[in-house]
Design a protein around this motif. Structure first.
Motif, PDB file in Angstrom:
ATOM      1  N   TYR A 149      -3.674   2.628  -1.930  1.00 56.85           N
ATOM      2  CA  TYR A 149      -3.825   2.115  -3.290  1.00 56.85           C
ATOM      3  C   TYR A 149      -4.494   0.752  -3.207  1.00 56.85           C
ATOM      4  O   TYR A 149      -3.876  -0.228  -2.782  1.00 56.85           O
ATOM      5  CB  TYR A 149      -2.467   2.021  -3.987  1.00 56.85           C
ATOM      6  N   ALA A 150      -5.768   0.688  -3.587  1.00 56.18           N
ATOM      7  CA  ALA A 150      -6.558  -0.528  -3.485  1.00 56.18           C
ATOM      8  C   ALA A 150      -6.698  -1.201  -4.843  1.00 56.18           C
ATOM      9  O   ALA A 150      -6.512  -0.582  -5.886  1.00 56.18           O
ATOM     10  CB  ALA A 150      -7.938  -0.200  -2.920  1.00 56.18           C
ATOM     11  N   GLY A 151      -7.046  -2.482  -4.794  1.00 57.36           N
ATOM     12  CA  GLY A 151      -7.357  -3.206  -6.023  1.00 57.36           C
ATOM     13  C   GLY A 151      -6.162  -3.628  -6.842  1.00 57.36           C
ATOM     14  O   GLY A 151      -6.288  -3.874  -8.037  1.00 57.36           O
ATOM     15  N   LEU A 152      -4.985  -3.720  -6.227  1.00 59.00           N
ATOM     16  CA  LEU A 152      -3.805  -4.154  -6.968  1.00 59.00           C
ATOM     17  C   LEU A 152      -3.880  -5.657  -7.204  1.00 59.00           C
ATOM     18  O   LEU A 152      -4.118  -6.434  -6.284  1.00 59.00           O
ATOM     19  CB  LEU A 152      -2.530  -3.787  -6.208  1.00 59.00           C
ATOM     20  N   VAL A 153      -3.704  -6.082  -8.449  1.00 59.28           N
ATOM     21  CA  VAL A 153      -3.770  -7.494  -8.832  1.00 59.28           C
ATOM     22  C   VAL A 153      -2.471  -7.866  -9.549  1.00 59.28           C
ATOM     23  O   VAL A 153      -1.501  -7.135  -9.456  1.00 59.28           O
ATOM     24  CB  VAL A 153      -5.017  -7.773  -9.703  1.00 59.28           C
ATOM     25  N   LEU A 154      -2.438  -8.961 -10.263  1.00 57.86           N
ATOM     26  CA  LEU A 154      -1.215  -9.405 -10.927  1.00 57.86           C
ATOM     27  C   LEU A 154      -0.608  -8.319 -11.815  1.00 57.86           C
ATOM     28  O   LEU A 154      -1.324  -7.598 -12.503  1.00 57.86           O
ATOM     29  CB  LEU A 154      -1.493 -10.634 -11.792  1.00 57.86           C
ATOM     30  N   GLY A 155       0.725  -8.224 -11.759  1.00 54.98           N
ATOM     31  CA  GLY A 155       1.419  -7.271 -12.609  1.00 54.98           C
ATOM     32  C   GLY A 155       2.051  -6.133 -11.844  1.00 54.98           C
ATOM     33  O   GLY A 155       2.150  -6.146 -10.619  1.00 54.98           O
ATOM     34  N   TYR A 156       2.465  -5.129 -12.591  1.00 54.75           N
ATOM     35  CA  TYR A 156       3.202  -3.977 -12.069  1.00 54.75           C
ATOM     36  C   TYR A 156       2.282  -2.770 -11.945  1.00 54.75           C
ATOM     37  O   TYR A 156       1.447  -2.531 -12.819  1.00 54.75           O
ATOM     38  CB  TYR A 156       4.361  -3.644 -13.011  1.00 54.75           C
ATOM     39  N   ALA A 157       2.462  -2.013 -10.876  1.00 56.38           N
ATOM     40  CA  ALA A 157       1.718  -0.760 -10.693  1.00 56.38           C
ATOM     41  C   ALA A 157       2.652   0.278 -10.089  1.00 56.38           C
ATOM     42  O   ALA A 157       3.425  -0.027  -9.182  1.00 56.38           O
ATOM     43  CB  ALA A 157       0.512  -0.969  -9.788  1.00 56.38           C
ATOM     44  N   ALA A 158       2.571   1.495 -10.602  1.00 58.27           N
ATOM     45  CA  ALA A 158       3.321   2.624 -10.049  1.00 58.27           C
ATOM     46  C   ALA A 158       2.342   3.793  -9.942  1.00 58.27           C
ATOM     47  O   ALA A 158       2.249   4.622 -10.849  1.00 58.27           O
ATOM     48  CB  ALA A 158       4.510   2.983 -10.926  1.00 58.27           C
ATOM     49  N   PRO A 159       1.578   3.823  -8.836  1.00 60.20           N
ATOM     50  CA  PRO A 159       0.577   4.888  -8.679  1.00 60.20           C
ATOM     51  C   PRO A 159       1.201   6.276  -8.657  1.00 60.20           C
ATOM     52  O   PRO A 159       2.425   6.434  -8.629  1.00 60.20           O
ATOM     53  CB  PRO A 159      -0.060   4.549  -7.321  1.00 60.20           C
ATOM     54  N   ASN A 160       0.358   7.270  -8.651  1.00 60.38           N
ATOM     55  CA  ASN A 160       0.798   8.669  -8.703  1.00 60.38           C
ATOM     56  C   ASN A 160       1.772   9.015  -7.585  1.00 60.38           C
ATOM     57  O   ASN A 160       1.690   8.484  -6.484  1.00 60.38           O
ATOM     58  CB  ASN A 160      -0.405   9.608  -8.611  1.00 60.38           C
ATOM     59  N   LEU A 161       2.657   9.933  -7.883  1.00 59.57           N
ATOM     60  CA  LEU A 161       3.601  10.473  -6.920  1.00 59.57           C
ATOM     61  C   LEU A 161       2.844  11.199  -5.820  1.00 59.57           C
ATOM     62  O   LEU A 161       1.918  11.963  -6.092  1.00 59.57           O
ATOM     63  CB  LEU A 161       4.538  11.454  -7.634  1.00 59.57           C
ATOM     64  N   SER A 162       3.214  10.934  -4.557  1.00 64.80           N
ATOM     65  CA  SER A 162       2.638  11.657  -3.418  1.00 64.80           C
ATOM     66  C   SER A 162       3.584  12.785  -3.056  1.00 64.80           C
ATOM     67  O   SER A 162       4.754  12.548  -2.771  1.00 64.80           O
ATOM     68  CB  SER A 162       2.467  10.727  -2.214  1.00 64.80           C
ATOM     69  N   THR A 163       3.087  14.023  -3.081  1.00 65.47           N
ATOM     70  CA  THR A 163       3.936  15.185  -2.805  1.00 65.47           C
ATOM     71  C   THR A 163       3.487  15.897  -1.533  1.00 65.47           C
ATOM     72  O   THR A 163       2.471  15.555  -0.942  1.00 65.47           O
ATOM     73  CB  THR A 163       3.913  16.164  -3.986  1.00 65.47           C
ATOM     74  N   SER A 164       4.250  16.887  -1.120  1.00 59.97           N
ATOM     75  CA  SER A 164       3.986  17.677   0.083  1.00 59.97           C
ATOM     76  C   SER A 164       3.942  16.803   1.334  1.00 59.97           C
ATOM     77  O   SER A 164       3.120  17.004   2.222  1.00 59.97           O
ATOM     78  CB  SER A 164       2.680  18.470  -0.050  1.00 59.97           C
ATOM     79  N   VAL A 165       4.834  15.822   1.386  1.00 61.84           N
ATOM     80  CA  VAL A 165       4.926  14.919   2.535  1.00 61.84           C
ATOM     81  C   VAL A 165       5.793  15.605   3.589  1.00 61.84           C
ATOM     82  O   VAL A 165       6.984  15.816   3.370  1.00 61.84           O
ATOM     83  CB  VAL A 165       5.533  13.562   2.131  1.00 61.84           C
ATOM     84  N   GLY A 166       5.202  15.951   4.715  1.00 63.58           N
ATOM     85  CA  GLY A 166       5.920  16.684   5.756  1.00 63.58           C
ATOM     86  C   GLY A 166       6.215  15.832   6.974  1.00 63.58           C
ATOM     87  O   GLY A 166       6.013  16.275   8.101  1.00 63.58           O
ATOM     88  N   PHE A 167       6.680  14.612   6.774  1.00 64.88           N
ATOM     89  CA  PHE A 167       6.965  13.704   7.878  1.00 64.88           C
ATOM     90  C   PHE A 167       8.392  13.182   7.774  1.00 64.88           C
ATOM     91  O   PHE A 167       9.016  13.255   6.734  1.00 64.88           O
ATOM     92  CB  PHE A 167       5.979  12.518   7.856  1.00 64.88           C
ATOM     93  N   LYS A 168       8.898  12.618   8.879  1.00 61.64           N
ATOM     94  CA  LYS A 168      10.269  12.124   8.931  1.00 61.64           C
ATOM     95  C   LYS A 168      10.423  10.685   8.450  1.00 61.64           C
ATOM     96  O   LYS A 168      11.492  10.290   8.015  1.00 61.64           O
ATOM     97  CB  LYS A 168      10.797  12.225  10.361  1.00 61.64           C
ATOM     98  N   LEU A 169       9.348   9.877   8.571  1.00 61.79           N
ATOM     99  CA  LEU A 169       9.417   8.459   8.247  1.00 61.79           C
ATOM    100  C   LEU A 169       8.245   8.028   7.383  1.00 61.79           C
ATOM    101  O   LEU A 169       7.166   8.620   7.455  1.00 61.79           O
ATOM    102  CB  LEU A 169       9.395   7.617   9.532  1.00 61.79           C
ATOM    103  N   ALA A 170       8.466   6.970   6.606  1.00 61.74           N
ATOM    104  CA  ALA A 170       7.385   6.377   5.806  1.00 61.74           C
ATOM    105  C   ALA A 170       7.523   4.863   5.860  1.00 61.74           C
ATOM    106  O   ALA A 170       8.629   4.330   6.019  1.00 61.74           O
ATOM    107  CB  ALA A 170       7.455   6.863   4.364  1.00 61.74           C
ATOM    108  N   ARG A 171       6.389   4.165   5.734  1.00 60.02           N
ATOM    109  CA  ARG A 171       6.399   2.706   5.658  1.00 60.02           C
ATOM    110  C   ARG A 171       5.198   2.257   4.831  1.00 60.02           C
ATOM    111  O   ARG A 171       4.292   3.050   4.554  1.00 60.02           O
ATOM    112  CB  ARG A 171       6.362   2.049   7.040  1.00 60.02           C
ATOM    113  N   LEU A 172       5.190   0.979   4.463  1.00 60.06           N
ATOM    114  CA  LEU A 172       4.071   0.416   3.720  1.00 60.06           C
ATOM    115  C   LEU A 172       3.295  -0.542   4.607  1.00 60.06           C
ATOM    116  O   LEU A 172       3.873  -1.257   5.426  1.00 60.06           O
ATOM    117  CB  LEU A 172       4.577  -0.330   2.480  1.00 60.06           C
ATOM    118  N   HIS A 173       1.985  -0.541   4.426  1.00 59.68           N
ATOM    119  CA  HIS A 173       1.070  -1.441   5.145  1.00 59.68           C
ATOM    120  C   HIS A 173       0.321  -2.226   4.079  1.00 59.68           C
ATOM    121  O   HIS A 173      -0.333  -1.637   3.223  1.00 59.68           O
ATOM    122  CB  HIS A 173       0.120  -0.606   5.997  1.00 59.68           C
TER     123      HIS A 173
END
Length: 107
Positions: free
Chosen positions: A63-87
């Motif tokens: 998700y690029a271009g995030l600036v001041l304020g709140y953002a809740a991008p689209n739900l990511s589905t069909s995630v077939g992994f054991k772990l997640a993190r943010l970069h």
């Protein structure tokens, strides 16, 4: 399961910042929410990365271009992994202060 991964985290351009890894626990969907409190840079990019072993990480969605304020991008589905993190990556010279949450669910 709801996880708060950053609370007023300062991210500086040129420095890679990562959240702690969270377990998917059998869930297959991820919802990111980000609030940018302060921004002296151009923007921030938040990437959801996934892994099965905690050492080898793959990009799930960016998700690029995030600036001041709140953002809740689209739900990511069909995630077939054991772990997640943010970069977090700052675009342009400066610093971004943000909060980020990740919600896992079964869809």
């Amino acid at each position: 399961m709801f996880y708060t991964l950053a609370s007023k985290l300062a991210v500086v351009n040129g420095t890679d910042a990562f959240s702690a890894a969270v377990p998917m626990g059998g869930d297959n969907a991820l919802q990111l929410s980000v609030t940018v409190f302060a921004n002296t840079a151009t923007s921030i990019t938040v990437v959801i990365e996934v892994s099965n072993d905690g050492e080898n990480w793959s990009l799930l969605v960016s998700y690029a271009g995030l600036v001041l304020g709140y953002a809740a991008p689209n739900l990511s589905t069909s995630v077939g992994f054991k772990l997640a993190r943010l970069h977090y990556t700052v675009v342009g010279a400066g610093t971004v202060i943000l909060a980020a949450d990740l919600n896992t669910s079964f869809q």
